[in-house]
Design a protein around this motif. Structure first.
Motif, mmCIF file in Angstrom:
data_model
loop_
_atom_site.group_PDB
_atom_site.id
_atom_site.type_symbol
_atom_site.label_atom_id
_atom_site.label_comp_id
_atom_site.label_asym_id
_atom_site.label_seq_id
_atom_site.Cartn_x
_atom_site.Cartn_y
_atom_site.Cartn_z
ATOM 1 N N VAL A 116 2.019 6.477 3.369
ATOM 2 C CA VAL A 116 1.233 5.285 3.686
ATOM 3 C C VAL A 116 1.858 4.406 4.766
ATOM 4 C CG1 VAL A 116 0.270 3.174 2.689
ATOM 5 C CG2 VAL A 116 0.193 5.299 1.396
ATOM 6 N N LEU A 117 3.167 4.337 4.826
ATOM 7 C CA LEU A 117 3.830 3.401 5.729
ATOM 8 C C LEU A 117 3.418 3.556 7.188
ATOM 9 C CD1 LEU A 117 5.680 1.013 5.461
ATOM 10 C CD2 LEU A 117 7.631 2.543 5.815
ATOM 11 N N PRO A 118 3.316 4.772 7.720
ATOM 12 C CA PRO A 118 2.895 4.880 9.126
ATOM 13 C C PRO A 118 1.521 4.241 9.378
ATOM 14 C CG PRO A 118 3.785 6.965 8.373
ATOM 15 C CD PRO A 118 3.666 6.082 7.164
ATOM 16 N N LEU A 119 0.621 4.351 8.423
ATOM 17 C CA LEU A 119 -0.701 3.736 8.569
ATOM 18 C C LEU A 119 -0.628 2.222 8.381
ATOM 19 C CD1 LEU A 119 -2.819 6.297 6.503
ATOM 20 C CD2 LEU A 119 -2.676 6.116 8.993
ATOM 21 N N ALA A 120 0.161 1.782 7.421
ATOM 22 C CA ALA A 120 0.260 0.351 7.111
ATOM 23 C C ALA A 120 0.874 -0.434 8.265
ATOM 24 C CB ALA A 120 1.073 0.152 5.838
ATOM 25 N N LYS A 121 1.649 0.215 9.110
ATOM 26 C CA LYS A 121 2.286 -0.473 10.240
ATOM 27 C C LYS A 121 1.341 -0.670 11.427
ATOM 28 C CE LYS A 121 7.100 0.760 9.467
ATOM 29 N NZ LYS A 121 8.270 1.430 10.042
ATOM 30 N N GLN A 122 0.196 -0.032 11.370
ATOM 31 C CA GLN A 122 -0.773 -0.135 12.470
ATOM 32 C C GLN A 122 -1.394 -1.528 12.494
ATOM 33 O OE1 GLN A 122 -1.324 2.472 14.679
ATOM 34 N NE2 GLN A 122 0.369 3.412 13.551
ATOM 35 N N ASN A 124 -4.484 -2.034 13.725
ATOM 36 C CA ASN A 124 -5.920 -1.840 13.576
ATOM 37 C C ASN A 124 -6.319 -2.113 12.122
ATOM 38 O OD1 ASN A 124 -8.483 -0.698 13.101
ATOM 39 N ND2 ASN A 124 -8.203 0.819 14.723
ATOM 40 N N PRO A 125 -7.183 -3.097 11.877
ATOM 41 C CA PRO A 125 -7.579 -3.437 10.504
ATOM 42 C C PRO A 125 -8.216 -2.265 9.753
ATOM 43 C CG PRO A 125 -8.359 -5.113 12.037
ATOM 44 C CD PRO A 125 -7.797 -3.999 12.855
ATOM 45 N N LYS A 126 -8.952 -1.421 10.473
ATOM 46 C CA LYS A 126 -9.583 -0.257 9.830
ATOM 47 C C LYS A 126 -8.512 0.720 9.327
ATOM 48 C CE LYS A 126 -13.106 3.241 10.613
ATOM 49 N NZ LYS A 126 -14.073 3.807 11.550
ATOM 50 N N VAL A 127 -7.481 0.944 10.120
ATOM 51 C CA VAL A 127 -6.400 1.847 9.728
ATOM 52 C C VAL A 127 -5.604 1.245 8.569
ATOM 53 C CG1 VAL A 127 -4.291 3.005 10.508
ATOM 54 C CG2 VAL A 127 -6.283 2.896 12.017
ATOM 55 N N ARG A 128 -5.390 -0.060 8.626
ATOM 56 C CA ARG A 128 -4.670 -0.732 7.524
ATOM 57 C C ARG A 128 -5.475 -0.658 6.220
ATOM 58 N NH1 ARG A 128 -0.293 -3.759 8.517
ATOM 59 N NH2 ARG A 128 -0.798 -5.257 6.887
ATOM 60 N N ALA A 129 -6.793 -0.767 6.317
ATOM 61 C CA ALA A 129 -7.642 -0.633 5.136
ATOM 62 C C ALA A 129 -7.565 0.795 4.597
ATOM 63 C CB ALA A 129 -9.086 -1.004 5.470
ATOM 64 N N GLU A 130 -7.501 1.757 5.514
ATOM 65 C CA GLU A 130 -7.336 3.157 5.111
ATOM 66 C C GLU A 130 -6.003 3.339 4.385
ATOM 67 O OE1 GLU A 130 -6.578 7.494 7.219
ATOM 68 O OE2 GLU A 130 -7.613 5.939 8.366
ATOM 69 N N GLY A 133 -6.374 2.076 0.893
ATOM 70 C CA GLY A 133 -7.131 3.046 0.099
ATOM 71 C C GLY A 133 -6.273 4.224 -0.322
ATOM 72 N N LYS A 134 -5.477 4.734 0.612
ATOM 73 C CA LYS A 134 -4.565 5.847 0.292
ATOM 74 C C LYS A 134 -3.542 5.408 -0.755
ATOM 75 C CE LYS A 134 -4.455 8.751 4.397
ATOM 76 N NZ LYS A 134 -4.637 10.071 3.809
ATOM 77 N N LEU A 135 -3.009 4.210 -0.584
ATOM 78 C CA LEU A 135 -2.030 3.682 -1.532
ATOM 79 C C LEU A 135 -2.625 3.630 -2.936
ATOM 80 C CD1 LEU A 135 0.716 2.244 -2.082
ATOM 81 C CD2 LEU A 135 -0.482 0.118 -1.598
#
Length: 161
Positions: A116-122, A124-130, A133-135
Motif C-alpha cells: 500500500v505504501l507506494p500508492l499512499a505516497k502519491q 493523486n487523490p484517486k490513487v490515494r483512495a485506491e 481501499g487496498k488497505l
C-alpha cells in the motif's frame, strides 16, 4: 466474577457526543468527527480492567496512548485492545502471553505496507483512495485468513473422541 462493563462506543455518535466527558475532536478524523480520548483511569473503567492491568498491558507494547502536554490519552483502538485483553484475562490468559499477537500484527503491517505504501505516497487523490481501499481489503483478508488457519488447526480439539 465482576459483570462486564457497559458498552462504550468505539466512535462517538456525532458532534457533541460525550463519553464521561472524554470525547474530543481529533485532527486525524475525517470530517472532524469526534474520537474517543480516554485517560488511563477512564480506559481502565471502560474496559473492565484495573489501572495496574492497563499499565501491564501497555508495558508489553499492546496499547499506546498519545501524550500531549504531559497528559496521556487513549483512543478507540486502545479501548478495543484493552477490552480484548480483559476478555483474555477472564479466560486465564495473561498480558505477557498476548505479545505474540502484537508480533504477528507487526509482521502483517510490514507486508501490507509493502503493497500500500507506494500508492499512499502519491499525490493523486484517486490513487490515494485506491490505497485506502487496498488497505481495508488486505486487513479484512488477513483477519479472515488468520481465523480460518486457527480454526483449522484447532479442529481436532472439537472432534469427539
Amino acid at each position: 466474577a465482576a459483570p462486564p462493563p457497559p458498552p462504550v462506543p468505539a466512535r462517538a455518535a456525532g458532534p457533541g457526543a460525550t463519553l464521561a466527558g472524554a470525547v474530543a475532536p481529533s485532527a486525524g478524523d475525517a470530517g472532524g468527527a469526534p474520537a474517543v480520548e480516554l485517560s488511563l483511569e477512564e480506559l481502565a473503567g471502560a474496559s473492565g480492567l484495573l489501572v495496574e492491568q492497563v499499565r501491564e498491558i501497555e508495558s508489553f507494547g499492546l496499547l499506546h496512548g498519545r501524550t500531549r502536554s504531559g497528559v496521556t490519552r487513549y483512543g478507540a483502538d486502545a479501548l478495543d485492545v484493552a477490552r480484548l485483553a480483559a476478555a483474555f484475562l477472564r479466560h486465564g490468559v495473561e498480558p505477557r502471553h498476548l505479545r505474540m499477537y502484537r508480533s504477528a500484527a507487526e509482521r502483517e503491517v510490514g507486508i501490507i505496507e509493502q503493497v500500500v505504501l507506494p500508492l499512499a505516497k502519491q499525490r493523486n487523490p484517486k490513487v490515494r483512495a485506491e490505497a485506502q481501499g487496498k488497505l481495508d481489503e488486505l486487513v479484512s483478508l488477513g483477519a479472515r485468513l488468520r481465523d480460518a488457519l486457527v480454526r483449522s488447526a484447532l479442529a481436532p480439539l472439537a472432534e469427539p473422541r
